[in-house]
Motif scaffolding. Structure first.
Motif, PDB file in Angstrom:
ATOM      1  N   GLU A  11       0.832  -1.212   0.000  1.00 50.21           N
ATOM      2  CA  GLU A  11       0.000   0.000   0.000  1.00 50.21           C
ATOM      3  C   GLU A  11       0.864   1.258   0.000  1.00 50.21           C
ATOM      4  N   ASN A  12       2.047   1.125  -0.578  1.00 46.11           N
ATOM      5  CA  ASN A  12       3.000   2.231  -0.663  1.00 46.11           C
ATOM      6  C   ASN A  12       3.600   2.208  -2.066  1.00 46.11           C
ATOM      7  N   GLU A  13       3.223   3.151  -2.896  1.00 47.19           N
ATOM      8  CA  GLU A  13       3.653   3.150  -4.296  1.00 47.19           C
ATOM      9  C   GLU A  13       5.155   3.318  -4.456  1.00 47.19           C
ATOM     10  N   SER A  14       5.830   3.840  -3.439  1.00 53.93           N
ATOM     11  CA  SER A  14       7.268   4.095  -3.552  1.00 53.93           C
ATOM     12  C   SER A  14       8.119   3.043  -2.856  1.00 53.93           C
ATOM     13  N   THR A  15       7.517   1.929  -2.457  1.00 51.38           N
ATOM     14  CA  THR A  15       8.288   0.864  -1.802  1.00 51.38           C
ATOM     15  C   THR A  15       9.455   0.437  -2.684  1.00 51.38           C
ATOM     16  N   LEU A  16      10.632   0.440  -2.107  1.00 48.58           N
ATOM     17  CA  LEU A  16      11.860   0.096  -2.827  1.00 48.58           C
ATOM     18  C   LEU A  16      12.059  -1.419  -2.818  1.00 48.58           C
ATOM     19  N   PHE A  17      12.575  -1.954  -3.916  1.00 49.25           N
ATOM     20  CA  PHE A  17      12.958  -3.355  -3.971  1.00 49.25           C
ATOM     21  C   PHE A  17      14.476  -3.464  -4.030  1.00 49.25           C
ATOM     22  N   LEU A  18      15.057  -4.307  -3.160  1.00 47.47           N
ATOM     23  CA  LEU A  18      16.500  -4.530  -3.154  1.00 47.47           C
ATOM     24  C   LEU A  18      16.811  -6.024  -3.178  1.00 47.47           C
ATOM     25  N   HIS A  19      17.955  -6.342  -3.769  1.00 48.45           N
ATOM     26  CA  HIS A  19      18.446  -7.722  -3.876  1.00 48.45           C
ATOM     27  C   HIS A  19      19.958  -7.639  -3.980  1.00 48.45           C
ATOM     28  N   CYS A  20      20.670  -8.457  -3.222  1.00 49.91           N
ATOM     29  CA  CYS A  20      22.130  -8.353  -3.195  1.00 49.91           C
ATOM     30  C   CYS A  20      22.799  -8.921  -4.449  1.00 49.91           C
ATOM     31  N   LEU A  21      22.050  -9.668  -5.265  1.00 56.64           N
ATOM     32  CA  LEU A  21      22.544 -10.242  -6.525  1.00 56.64           C
ATOM     33  C   LEU A  21      23.604 -11.325  -6.274  1.00 56.64           C
ATOM     34  N   PRO A  22      23.721 -12.295  -7.179  1.00 55.09           N
ATOM     35  CA  PRO A  22      22.921 -12.462  -8.393  1.00 55.09           C
ATOM     36  C   PRO A  22      21.516 -12.957  -8.065  1.00 55.09           C
ATOM     37  N   ALA A  23      20.552 -12.593  -8.913  1.00 56.35           N
ATOM     38  CA  ALA A  23      19.158 -12.963  -8.703  1.00 56.35           C
ATOM     39  C   ALA A  23      18.767 -14.113  -9.614  1.00 56.35           C
ATOM     40  N   VAL A  24      17.907 -14.973  -9.109  1.00 56.24           N
ATOM     41  CA  VAL A  24      17.289 -16.007  -9.944  1.00 56.24           C
ATOM     42  C   VAL A  24      15.862 -15.534 -10.223  1.00 56.24           C
ATOM     43  N   LYS A  25      15.713 -14.791 -11.314  1.00 48.63           N
ATOM     44  CA  LYS A  25      14.409 -14.197 -11.635  1.00 48.63           C
ATOM     45  C   LYS A  25      13.408 -15.291 -11.989  1.00 48.63           C
ATOM     46  N   GLY A  26      12.218 -15.156 -11.414  1.00 46.50           N
ATOM     47  CA  GLY A  26      11.214 -16.193 -11.551  1.00 46.50           C
ATOM     48  C   GLY A  26      11.177 -17.101 -10.339  1.00 46.50           C
ATOM     49  N   MET A  27      12.168 -16.939  -9.457  1.00 42.77           N
ATOM     50  CA  MET A  27      12.173 -17.722  -8.218  1.00 42.77           C
ATOM     51  C   MET A  27      11.905 -16.784  -7.046  1.00 42.77           C
ATOM     52  N   GLU A  28      12.940 -16.154  -6.461  1.00 41.61           N
ATOM     53  CA  GLU A  28      12.701 -15.292  -5.299  1.00 41.61           C
ATOM     54  C   GLU A  28      12.095 -13.938  -5.675  1.00 41.61           C
ATOM     55  N   VAL A  29      12.216 -13.547  -6.954  1.00 40.16           N
ATOM     56  CA  VAL A  29      11.643 -12.290  -7.436  1.00 40.16           C
ATOM     57  C   VAL A  29      11.234 -12.471  -8.891  1.00 40.16           C
ATOM     58  N   THR A  30      10.196 -11.766  -9.297  1.00 39.74           N
ATOM     59  CA  THR A  30       9.780 -11.826 -10.692  1.00 39.74           C
ATOM     60  C   THR A  30      10.563 -10.811 -11.521  1.00 39.74           C
ATOM     61  N   GLU A  31      10.641 -11.078 -12.819  1.00 37.98           N
ATOM     62  CA  GLU A  31      11.278 -10.147 -13.753  1.00 37.98           C
ATOM     63  C   GLU A  31      10.610  -8.777 -13.688  1.00 37.98           C
ATOM     64  N   GLU A  32       9.307  -8.773 -13.541  1.00 35.72           N
ATOM     65  CA  GLU A  32       8.533  -7.532 -13.514  1.00 35.72           C
ATOM     66  C   GLU A  32       8.986  -6.616 -12.379  1.00 35.72           C
ATOM     67  N   VAL A  33       9.158  -7.162 -11.197  1.00 34.63           N
ATOM     68  CA  VAL A  33       9.598  -6.354 -10.053  1.00 34.63           C
ATOM     69  C   VAL A  33      11.062  -5.980 -10.190  1.00 34.63           C
ATOM     70  N   PHE A  34      11.879  -6.934 -10.604  1.00 33.18           N
ATOM     71  CA  PHE A  34      13.321  -6.702 -10.736  1.00 33.18           C
ATOM     72  C   PHE A  34      13.617  -5.541 -11.674  1.00 33.18           C
ATOM     73  N   GLU A  35      12.859  -5.434 -12.764  1.00 31.09           N
ATOM     74  CA  GLU A  35      13.097  -4.396 -13.773  1.00 31.09           C
ATOM     75  C   GLU A  35      12.221  -3.163 -13.584  1.00 31.09           C
ATOM     76  N   SER A  36      11.483  -3.082 -12.499  1.00 27.85           N
ATOM     77  CA  SER A  36      10.548  -1.982 -12.292  1.00 27.85           C
ATOM     78  C   SER A  36      11.254  -0.703 -11.849  1.00 27.85           C
ATOM     79  N   LYS A  37      10.527   0.399 -11.868  1.00 27.19           N
ATOM     80  CA  LYS A  37      11.069   1.695 -11.430  1.00 27.19           C
ATOM     81  C   LYS A  37      11.346   1.698  -9.933  1.00 27.19           C
ATOM     82  N   ASN A  38      10.762   0.757  -9.199  1.00 28.83           N
ATOM     83  CA  ASN A  38      10.985   0.674  -7.753  1.00 28.83           C
ATOM     84  C   ASN A  38      12.243  -0.106  -7.398  1.00 28.83           C
TER      85      ASN A  38
END
Length: 313
Positions: free
Chosen positions: A263-290
């Motif tokens: 419920e917060n449009e500016s919530t930041l997403f962080l990940h220490c990398l490397p990421a396994v997209k589709g597992m712990e995070v989706t591609e959509e969130v990983f590449e988003s403006k947040n």
């Protein structure tokens, strides 16, 4: 503040003031880098980089930071120096301590790092062990300060596998800086009990809040940042328990639905990398403006530079 000669084993070793000092220095050296100012504060210093575990960001960050400040970094993997096999860790530490000004260690056992600290008699920096990842936590907090400002009272939610080094160091750092830190994970994948106990002592002094949840939707409400890490760490790939772990962690994936649940449009997403997209995070969130993951990756270099300057000069 004088941190000369200090090692960085875990964040439990550093006071709130010392952590803030390094973060302030990190902002300074990042600004200098952007303005192409290179004071060469580490001129004629030699840095040993010991890697039991390989890395993209850690090796690059230490190497570039050292060169920027006039130091010479020397990459040493375990086969180069017969680390802990043909020669004991104790003996290796005493040799390197006579030739280098500082040692970076990225590997497995915390005990190995502590032996390097004890017997080298020079600053040793923990760039990852099985239990702690303090240099990552410094980069995380620098990124959060840049993105959301003053950290005291801000809500940081770590989701997924929290029984690992990244979650441990992030939890310690958040508690020391007065944040509201929520660990959202299955009960079987929570941080080690002894580290939780240490953090419970810290929050009594700093006013931070520490919460544990297994309900992602409820946990992320009003969060300023959602953070995750890989579910299978380096070296665990052949562990038969991993398939079961992935199954129990699926509800903790950071996806668009969970980002909306803050419920917060500016919530930041962080990940220490490397990421396994589709597992712990989706591609959509990983590449988003947040997503702040690449600012976070860059900040490994600036915070590592600050740590080396603070402890070597």
């Amino acid at each position: 503040m004088n941190l000369t000669g200090r090692s960085l084993s875990t964040l439990l070793d550093y006071s709130v003031d010392e952590i803030n000092f390094i973060l302030e220095l990190s902002h300074k050296v990042k600004k200098e880098k952007k303005e192409k100012i290179f004071p060469k504060r580490l001129a004629n210093k030699n840095i040993a980089l010991i890697f039991e575990k390989s890395s993209t960001r850690t090796r690059s960050a230490f190497t570039v930071a050292a060169f920027d400040e006039g130091a010479h970094p020397e990459f040493l993997n375990k086969s180069d120096i017969h680390f802990g096999k043909k020669e004991s860790t104790k003996d290796t530490a005493r040799v390197l301590g006579r030739m280098y000004d500082g040692i970076m260690f990225r590997g497995f056992k915390q005990e190995t790092l502590n032996n390097l600290i004890q017997f080298s008699q020079i600053p040793v920096w923990n760039a990852l062990t099985d239990d702690h990842h303090p240099t990552q936590a410094f980069a995380d907090m620098l990124t959060l300060q840049e993105k959301i400002g003053e950290l005291k009272g801000k809500k940081l939610v770590y989701l997924g596998d929290a029984a690992n080094n990244v979650a441990h160091s992030l939890m310690i750092m958040a508690c020391k800086l007065g944040m509201s830190f929520v660990v959202c994970s299955p009960k079987s994948r929570r941080p080690y009990s002894e580290i939780i106990s240490q953090c419970e002592k810290i929050i009594k002094e700093t006013g931070a809040e520490l919460e544990f949840s297994d309900n992602p939707v409820r946990a992320v409400k009003s969060a300023d940042c959602l953070y995750t890490d890989v579910w299978i760490s380096m070296g665990e790939e052949n562990n038969p328990e991993c398939k079961e772990r992935i199954e129990i962690l699926k509800p903790y994936q950071i996806n668009n639905k969970l980002m909306c649940a803050t419920e917060n449009e500016s919530t930041l997403f962080l990940h220490c990398l490397p990421a396994v997209k589709g597992m712990e995070v989706t591609e959509e969130v990983f590449e988003s403006k947040n997503s702040g993951v690449f600012d976070q990756a860059e900040n490994r270099m600036h915070t590592i530079k600050a740590i080396m300057i603070a402890t070597l000069t």
